[in-house]
Design an enzyme around this catalytic site. Structure first.
Site, mmCIF file in Angstrom:
data_model
loop_
_atom_site.group_PDB
_atom_site.id
_atom_site.type_symbol
_atom_site.label_atom_id
_atom_site.label_comp_id
_atom_site.label_asym_id
_atom_site.label_seq_id
_atom_site.Cartn_x
_atom_site.Cartn_y
_atom_site.Cartn_z
ATOM 1 N N ASP A 4 122.354 90.398 -32.806
ATOM 2 C CA ASP A 4 122.233 89.105 -32.776
ATOM 3 C C ASP A 4 120.990 88.781 -32.019
ATOM 4 O OD1 ASP A 4 122.890 86.167 -33.061
ATOM 5 O OD2 ASP A 4 125.167 86.862 -32.578
ATOM 6 N N ASP A 52 125.100 79.412 -38.156
ATOM 7 C CA ASP A 52 126.537 79.910 -38.499
ATOM 8 C C ASP A 52 127.020 79.087 -39.307
ATOM 9 O OD1 ASP A 52 125.691 81.400 -36.277
ATOM 10 O OD2 ASP A 52 127.523 81.046 -35.251
HETATM 11 C C1 GAL Z 1 126.184 83.987 -33.320
HETATM 12 C C2 GAL Z 1 126.069 84.592 -34.674
HETATM 13 C C3 GAL Z 1 127.663 84.656 -35.320
HETATM 14 C C4 GAL Z 1 128.348 85.361 -34.147
HETATM 15 C C5 GAL Z 1 128.103 84.809 -32.981
HETATM 16 C C6 GAL Z 1 129.136 85.713 -31.869
HETATM 17 O O1 GAL Z 1 124.822 84.004 -33.201
HETATM 18 O O2 GAL Z 1 125.452 83.991 -35.732
HETATM 19 O O3 GAL Z 1 127.785 85.124 -36.645
HETATM 20 O O4 GAL Z 1 128.157 86.691 -34.149
HETATM 21 O O5 GAL Z 1 126.842 84.541 -32.537
HETATM 22 O O6 GAL Z 1 128.739 85.051 -30.520
#
Ligand code: GAL
Length: 629
Positions: A185, A272
């Protein structure tokens, strides 16, 4: 939507790997082939089902469900733990410590280890995935106040991300714990400026942001790329001898469209997904124009599936089938985000639709291309390895829509029968020329189609996007990707002015379209087939025993008379095979042909010249570009 050619800006965005002239043919395929993703990865991830409230029991129950239901045999092999697994980074040795209260099998003595869990998953015939962040801190720490299982301890102990620990952590994940996949991430290099309230409050150390999702001008693209490349290099060091998957999670920011395909095995194209119809559309829209950026080894990731939840739950099976069909045909990784302990026969019918899954896993690796587009209905056509096609006819709206599928959409002859198999109902159909249909609200009909192809002795390049790599797509001034964040985001609701359209323009290469999704049109002649790309570009094409390349080349009518000329060149394994004269705006397209016998990598270079620096980059059209036997 002004695309200025600014020479000084070019230095900002040239691919780092291409020292020197990015248009210079190399005779090589430069998109990523390291790791193991010949087809899009499939599996399960904890995030959409549990957020950070993840534990060993939940992970193993979902793993067991994959095996017991036969989904694993269909290809759903990766079992991925997302955010929420870590307790802290031990000081002073920096070793990551697992939250053993949640993962009891990891309590293996002084140094907790995921090895018992990954051993167990491997023994079940599955693969194991882990999650980290490229910065010092994770997304949950930075963006989610009520996040369960936050890392604990001092500021240093709570720095669980990869920043400053790449080799140590990657060695731990891959060599010691034996994971097969990592999702990396990017929140840690985005959300911790000195003035962030949590930094001011002393919770986290500041890290001057490298990413601003609202502004590429405020994003340090090359620094972000360098960080991810370092992770890729560390994975090769510690797991290069075995299969692995490197998953990039930058939500389409940092111009990742242009380089993610060179660095990782899959790359997120949007923020997301939510279990909401409009949000599914948003994520879908971020991949639909990127067919040329997905190949065996590097896929566009529209985010994990929400089949089973919210707008895609048991009460909304039409919507669930649509979401699943679209992700499948667009070659997005099929990662289930549902608590599989609750799996019902109806949901299993969707995840387990063998023929739909087969589209996603087709060996040719061609992401479907948008063959018809409107606000109401879209047709996506995918060329399969056996020479047949698949088409998804999608109703975006809440009312029925009448549509007509033509043989032309499939690049098949209107004078011969096209045989269709409906992959949801199993019904067989046949049509000649045109087939009228009514799509129910939110419905997607998916057909597998066989018929007489328009090009019997070859393939159009736009039918083979998995074999075309925009090594350099001519975008000198990266503008916002089409991440159309128009949904209500749960973390701010409808406070403020909403998330405005970020469709500032994107000049990437397109199949059957000119850049910016415009028509392929040269000197007022329209082409429904070809590749559109800005001048100053180089496309790599994998040849497969084709002996001749042909295209009609010219300046697209979306250009400007004063924006200079374009010369089109065809190279084969680093040798010049053919070159057009300089083409000006308004001149008819002309045939460019080359003998490609024995050539492995073809390169199509469009060179711009004589442009006024205050004018946009001229769009180049490779109309009807084809490889012939
Ligand atoms: C976001 C990501 C999600 C998930 C989340 C966890 O940035 O896009 O898929 O991994 O963080 O905190």
């Amino acid at each position: 939507m002004i695309r200025r050619v600014a020479l000084c800006a070019a230095a900002l965005v040239l691919p780092l790997s291409a020292a020197g002239d990015p248009l210079a043919p190399t005779g090589r395929w430069s998109a990523n082939t390291a790791g193991h993703a010949p087809v899009p990865p499939m599996g399960w991830n904890s995030w959409n089902a549990f957020n950070s409230d993840v534990d060993e029991e939940k992970v193993l129950a979902s793993a067991k469900a994959l095996v017991d239901t036969g989904l694993a045999r269909l290809g759903y092999r990766y079992v991925n733990i997302d955010d929420g697994w870590w307790l802290k980074r031990r000081q002073p040795d920096g070793r990551l410590i697992i939250r053993t209260a949640r993962f009891p099998s990891a309590a293996t003595g002084t140094d907790p280890s995921f090895r018992p869990l990954t051993d167990r998953l491997h023994a079940m015939g599955l693969k194991a995935g882990i999650y980290s962040d490229i910065g010092r801190n994770s997304c949950g720490q930075i963006y989610t106040p009520d996040f369960k299982n936050q890392p604990e301890g001092t500021v240093a102990e709570r720095e669980v991300g990869l920043y400053g620990h790449v080799d140590q952590d990657i060695r731990l994940f891959f060599a010691e714990w034996n994971f097969d996949l990592i999702k990396v991430d990017g929140c840690g290099v985005r959300g911790l400026p000195a003035e962030a309230p949590r930094v001011r409050a002393g919770l986290y150390r500041a890290l001057p942001p490298l990413i601003d999702t609202q502004s590429l001008g405020d994003t340090n693209i090359s620094a972000v790329r360098t960080l991810y490349e370092a992770v890729g290099a560390a994975i090769r060091r510690h797991a290069g001898h075995r299969d692995y998957v490197f998953s990039l999670c930058l939500w389409g920011s940092a111009d990742v469209r242009s380089w993610g395909k060179d660095v990782g095995n899959m790359s997120r194209t949007s923020d997301d997904i939510q279990p909401v119809w409009a949000r599914m559309l948003t994520n879908l829209d971020t991949v639909t124009h990127r067919a040329l950026y997905a190949h065996p080894g590097s896929w566009n990731d529209a985010d994990m599936l929400f089949v089973g939840s919210g707008a895609f739950d048991e009460a909304h099976l039409t919507e669930a089938r649509s979401h699943f069909s679209l992700w499948s045909i667009l070659n997005s990784p099929l990662i289930i985000g549902y608590d599989l302990r609750k799996l019902t026969p109806a949901l299993l019918t969707i995840f387990g639709n063998r023929e739909i899954v087969a589209l996603n896993q087709d060996a040719a690796g061609n992401q479907a291309v948008l063959a018809y587009d409107s606000d109401q209905a879209q047709f996506f056509v995918k060329s399969l390895a056996d020479g047949s096609k698949a088409v998804a006819l999608f109703n975006r709206t809440a009312t029925p829509v009448d549509v007509v599928l033509t043989a032309g959409h499939l690049k098949m002859l209107p004078t011969r029968d096209v045989a269709l198999r409906d992959l949801w109902s199993g019904k067989e159909h046949r049509f000649r020329g045109e087939l009228p249909l009514t799509l129910a609200p939110h419905e997607t009909i998916v057909f597998r189609a066989t018929g007489a192809r328009q090009l019997p002795d070859g393939v159009y390049l736009s039918e083979q996007p998995g074999r075309v790599n925009p090594a350099f797509d001519g975008v000198l001034l990266p503008e916002a990707d089409p991440t159309i964040h128009r949904s209500i985001t749960p973390w701010i609701g409808t406070r403020g002015g909403g998330e405005h359209v970020q469709y500032a323009g994107w000049g990437g290469a397109e199949a059957d379209r000119a850049p910016y999704g415009k028509l392929l049109r040269v000197a007022r002649t329209e082409y429904d087939t070809g590749i559109g790309v800005l001048a100053g570009s180089r496309l790599e094409v994998r040849n497969a025993d084709f002996r001749r390349f042909t295209a009609r080349v010219g300046v697209n009518d979306t250009g400007l008379p004063a924006a200079g000329t374009i010369t089109f060149e065809v190279w084969g394994d680093g040798r010049l095979l053919a070159r057009s004269p300089a083409k000006a705006f308004g001149e008819p397209a002309e045939l460019l042909a080359a003998d490609t016998t024995g050539v492995r990598i073809l390169e199509l270079v469009a060179r711009g010249a004589g442009a006024r620096p205050d004018l946009p980059t001229q769009p180049a059209t490779w109309a009807d570009a084809a490889l012939l036997r």
